[in-house]
Design an enzyme around this catalytic site. Structure first.
Site, short mmCIF file in Angstrom:
data_model
loop_
_atom_site.label_atom_id
_atom_site.label_comp_id
_atom_site.label_asym_id
_atom_site.label_seq_id
_atom_site.Cartn_x
_atom_site.Cartn_y
_atom_site.Cartn_z
N ALA A 42 0.71 -1.23 -0.03
CA ALA A 42 -0.09 -0.01 -0.12
C ALA A 42 0.87 1.27 -0.09
O ALA A 42 0.52 2.55 -0.68
CB ALA A 42 -1.00 0.10 1.07
N ASP A 80 3.82 1.75 -1.14
CA ASP A 80 4.42 1.86 -2.60
C ASP A 80 3.35 2.43 -3.50
O ASP A 80 3.68 3.14 -4.33
CB ASP A 80 4.96 0.40 -2.97
#
Length: 338
Positions: free
Chosen positions: A260, A262
């Site tokens: 998430a 990233d």
């Protein structure tokens, strides 16, 4: 050599994630996928239409070939990737499947090919042609050689006048001493243009509690923009000119929280590279972060531009004010909260 909008580097691994809920030692069925914070960001930017390169060293093994082929299928440039010639292998990780919370992750990466990277491996001309560098705090935790490579890449790109984004991505199990982790990550963060910590990471790195106080620590060091992830609530941002909270998006089916952050980085970086305002870039970060937690693999939820726009058109926003009770603790309400 074609110009790149952005470049990143780090270790990507072959991930085997559980298809059954339970402890890893109880699981019998796994599925193979690509894992790696930096390659996740590269894939996310490529799906949005950017020219992006990823650099690393991988093993001369089948899993290294798997990583190369996965990234190439996504349109990520891998021309600077090295293959090891000393017998070092591509890293592996196992990830559990959970009903709620974060999955258990077990690494098999000590002595991996990527951990042997050093400044002599740095491809100057390849990095120089990129307009932006994205980094995380994971590579410097892998080995002294990789740490030296990371600082070298940061210094070169800063001297070349490139914009630099940095996500601390703290992985406590990779560091021998917390004090070393805090010192090293803060050294890198202070040289970035855009810094993306989570709230808990910011608290650990600075000793401050409130998002605004944490942001001020880095702004005073010369960082131009600090964007702090607040989980379901969204994100706080602060620059020298502006600050606010941008609401997150409602997520009703959380499948896997890994990746998430990233996805969030993809959204913010892509928005800034597109010339969007800080608020709109953070909105995009919140949206892609939400999409990421609704898919099983680290990069499965990363959208194309069409998919991103469809989500932005349809998704409901998290109503932060219902949970704040009017205390305004994260600064003024952004216009995107209204």
């Amino acid at each position: 050599m074609k110009a790149l909008d952005a470049v990143t580097f780090g270790e990507s691994m072959a991930m085997f994630y559980a298809r059954e809920i339970g402890e890893l030692h109880q699981v019998n069925t796994f599925q193979k996928a690509l894992a790696g914070a930096e390659s996740n960001v590269a894939v996310g930017l490529a799906r949005l239409g950017f020219e992006v390169g990823w650099m690393s060293k991988i093993g001369a093994d089948s899993l290294g070939t798997f990583i190369l082929e996965e990234l190439q299928k996504e349109g990520v440039d891998t021309n600077a990737v090295l293959r090891s010639n000393d017998g070092s292998k591509t890293g592996i990780l196992l990830k559990s499947k959970v009903i709620d919370g974060d999955p258990d992750v077990t690494y098999y990466r000590k002595g991996s090919a990527a951990s042997t990277m050093n400044p002599s491996d740095f491809p100057f001309n390849y990095f120089k042609q990129a307009g932006h560098l994205h980094m995380t705090g994971i590579p410097p935790a892998l080995s002294s050689e990789m740490r030296a490579f990371s600082f070298h890449a940061l210094q070169v790109m800063k001297e070349q006048g490139k914009t630099i984004s940095f996500d601390p991505n703290l992985r406590f199990q990779l560091w021998e001493e917390e004090e070393d982790m805090i010192h090293t990550v803060n050294q890198m963060a202070s040289q970035a243009d855009w810094f993306f910590p989570g709230l808990a990471e910011g608290q650990r790195l600075t000793g401050c509690h409130e998002p605004e106080e944490i942001a001020d620590v880095y702004l005073q060091k010369g960082v131009k923009l600090v964007v702090m992830k607040l989980g379901a609530e969204g994100a706080f941002f602060k620059s020298a000119e502006n600050q606010g909270v941008v609401n997150g998006f409602q997520v009703h089916d959380v499948i896997d929280t890994v990746g998430a952050g990233d996805g969030f980085a993809v959204g913010v970086i892509s928005g800034l590279l597109d010339g969007l305002s800080y608020e709109k870039s953070v909105t995009r970060g919140n949206a892609i972060g939400a999409l990421a937690v609704m898919s099983p693999g680290d990069k499965d939820g990363l959208p194309t531009r069409e998919e991103l726009q469809a989500f932005l058109n349809e998704a409901k926003r998290y109503d932060r004010r219902e949970h704040m009770k009017g205390d305004g603790r994260y600064g003024k309400v952004s216009k995107f909260d209204r």
